[in-house]
Design an enzyme around this catalytic site. Structure first.
Site, PDB file in Angstrom:
ATOM      1  N   LYS A 176      55.058  81.375  72.828  1.00 34.39           N
ATOM      2  CA  LYS A 176      54.753  80.811  71.517  1.00 34.39           C
ATOM      3  C   LYS A 176      55.359  81.727  70.457  1.00 34.39           C
ATOM      4  CE  LYS A 176      50.625  79.194  68.979  1.00 34.39           C
ATOM      5  NZ  LYS A 176      49.151  79.077  69.066  1.00 34.39           N
TER       6      LYS A 176
ATOM      7  N   SER B   8      47.698  74.449  68.593  1.00 31.06           N
ATOM      8  CA  SER B   8      48.939  74.845  67.982  1.00 31.06           C
ATOM      9  C   SER B   8      49.994  75.374  68.953  1.00 31.06           C
ATOM     10  CB  SER B   8      48.667  75.908  66.920  1.00 31.06           C
ATOM     11  OG  SER B   8      48.078  77.055  67.508  1.00 31.06           O
TER      12      SER B   8
ATOM     13  N   SER C 230      43.746  76.282  70.768  1.00 32.56           N
ATOM     14  CA  SER C 230      45.197  76.060  70.750  1.00 32.56           C
ATOM     15  C   SER C 230      45.937  76.262  72.057  1.00 32.56           C
ATOM     16  CB  SER C 230      45.836  76.919  69.671  1.00 32.56           C
ATOM     17  OG  SER C 230      45.634  76.305  68.422  1.00 32.56           O
TER      18      SER C 230
HETATM   19  N1  GLN Z   1      43.157  73.399  65.717  1.00 33.66           N
HETATM   20  C1  GLN Z   1      42.469  74.612  65.414  1.00 33.66           C
HETATM   21  C2  GLN Z   1      42.848  75.099  64.045  1.00 33.66           C
HETATM   22  O1  GLN Z   1      43.632  74.459  63.425  1.00 33.66           O
HETATM   23  C3  GLN Z   1      42.775  75.654  66.446  1.00 33.66           C
HETATM   24  C4  GLN Z   1      43.947  76.481  66.165  1.00 33.66           C
HETATM   25  C5  GLN Z   1      44.155  77.584  67.141  1.00 33.66           C
HETATM   26  O2  GLN Z   1      43.437  77.720  68.129  1.00 33.66           O
HETATM   27  N2  GLN Z   1      45.123  78.423  66.825  1.00 33.66           N
HETATM   28  O3  GLN Z   1      42.360  76.068  63.564  1.00 33.66           O
END
Ligand code: GLN
Length: 454
Positions: A60, A135, A159
């Site tokens: 990532k 994400s 994410s």
């Molecule tokens: N969808 C969640 C957020 O927008 C999780 C994001 C994540 O785990 N980085 O915060």
């Protein structure tokens, strides 16, 4: 077959499909080929091989890599060349994996669809009209599309697990502190964890084995012994006690997703496990608490992207204040700005007690829910997400519904527990995942359960 053959096969696959999928932001073809050659020389000399020897992998793009641009999918970091490797990158090198490149994501890991990326949208390999989740969007899509053998993602509120669920692959969020965060660009420091996204549970065990462990460079890294995860994959779940939270199967959960999870429970029952309904009564406050805590920490962590210490400097500024203001306005996308504003508000004097402090208290109650449940059961099982992957564009103007999507993953993050998402069925032609949640530092048990089921 040589290491170069493996790497070439991955590069060929990337060339064939990534134009459509869009999992990668940056491919280090030369570096990967070079590494493959060196590894092959070692092999030819008969030297001992690392645990991930020769396996093509992706990262990532919020995991820093020395000399390789690391953008966090933000315009603000479009030229950022880190001067060091994250600890997990060093560990992958020690395990002798070959990193092919950096994957698309939601900007600074804020989002669940890749749509907040400043660069591109990643598509779900099962159906290109749908999001891959996020994400860690590109990491999950790259594994699902067969572009790499495994990838690393980060999980702050889901994410790793949510995109794994949407893409039909395995995603593991380790216990907070199990894997070093040194070199993972911080979103919400008390929640962020790096973890593996893989094709199957055995691979997840291999990758976790390679990246877990205490790191003096991360003050929140836990000095807890790392067990042998591979020997945990016994296939035996006889006598295992499973708790199924009623809050994870109620309102808002697609009935077809619920059916898939119930069928999975039957499979585990057939293998000798037992399950009972449990209560995690503070679940309904998890989203609110998470979005206050995560945004508060983000507003503080992202202060460094001011066009001076980090970030692209605005060309239109004529004073110091304007450098800050314009660099930040031009550099960050709308979702990141929303979080910074929410967080700054929640932390400001006069509101701190009402929001941030309250959210922290709720966090403690959520952690206690899990502690109480784990006095009765060995693991907790539920869906990873309420629905299969939604369509690209469907939720982009509706951040609140987007946030509600995280209902099954954020409580686990707030409590710091480990959890793995493993595919458990198909709904409307799209995969859905089951989440197996474990006690703190007991990744071995969730790997064992997911592996027995798989
Ligand atoms: N969808 C969640 C957020 O927008 C999780 C994001 C994540 O785990 N980085 O915060």
């Amino acid at each position: 077959i040589t290491v170069s053959d493996l790497v070439d096969a991955s590069l060929k696959r990337i060339r064939a499909v990534d134009g459509k999928i869009g999992a990668f932001l940056n491919i280090d073809e030369e570096g990967a080929k070079e590494t493959a050659k060196k590894l092959q020389e070692k092999l030819d000399k008969g030297e001992k091989r690392g645990l991930l020897f020769g396996l093509p992998a992706a990262l990532k793009d919020n995991i820093v890599t020395e000399g390789i641009v690391t953008t966090c999918a933000s315009k603000h970091l479009e030229n950022y060349q880190p001067i060091y490797d994250a600890t997990v990158v060093q560990k992958l090198k020690e395990a002798e994996s070959v990193v092919l490149g950096k994957c698309n994501m939601d900007e600074f890991a804020m989002g669940g669809s890749s749509e907040t990326s400043a660069y591109k949208i990643t598509r779900n390999p099962w159906n290109e009209e749908h999001v891959p989740g996020g994400s860690s969007s590109g990491s999950a899509a790259a594994v699902a599309a067969g572009e790499v053998y495994f990838a690393l993602g980060t999980d702050t509120g889901g994410s790793i697990r949510q995109p794994a669920s949407y893409c039909g692959v395995v995603g593991l969020k380790p216990t907070y502190g199990r894997v070093s965060r040194f070199g993972a660009v911080a979103f919400a420091s008390s929640l962020d964890q790096i973890g593996p996204i893989t094709k199957n549970v055995e691979d997840a065990a291999y990758v976790l084995q390679s990246i877990a462990g205490y790191d003096p460079m991360d003050s929140t890294s836990a000095n807890v012994e790392v067990p042998n995860y591979l020997s945990a994959l016994t296939g035996d779940v006889k006598g295992l006690r499973i708790g199924v939270p009623k809050e994870y199967l109620g309102e808002g959960i697609d009935p077809a997703v619920k059916d898939a999870v119930m069928n999975a429970l039957k499979v585990l029952e057939g293998l000798g496990a037992t399950w009972e309904e449990i209560a995690l009564p503070h679940t309904e406050y998890a989203i609110a608490s998470y979005y206050i805590i995560a945004s508060s920490e983000a507003s503080s962590n992202l202060a460094r992207f001011d066009g001076i210490r980090y970030g692209v400097r605005s060309a239109n500024a004529s004073s110091l204040l304007e450098v800050y203001e314009k660099s930040r306005s031009e550099g960050f996308g709308p979702e990141v700005k929303r979080r910074i504003m929410l967080g700054t508000y929640a932390l400001s004097s006069g509101y701190y007690d009402a929001y941030y402090l309250k959210a922290q208290k709720v966090r403690t109650l959520i952690k206690q829910d899990f502690d109480r449940a784990f006095e009765q059961v060995d693991v907790i099982i539920g869906p990873t997400t309420p629905t299969p992957a939604f369509k690209i564009g469907e939720l982009i103007d509706d951040p609140l519904t987007m946030y509600l999507n995280d209902v099954c993953t954020v409580p686990v993050s707030l409590a710091g527990m480990p959890a793995i998402s493993v595919p458990c069925g198909m709904v409307n032609g799209l995969p859905v995942g089951m989440q197996v949640i474990g006690k703190a530092f007991d990744e071995a048990t969730i790997l064992r359960v997911a592996h027995a089921f798989e």
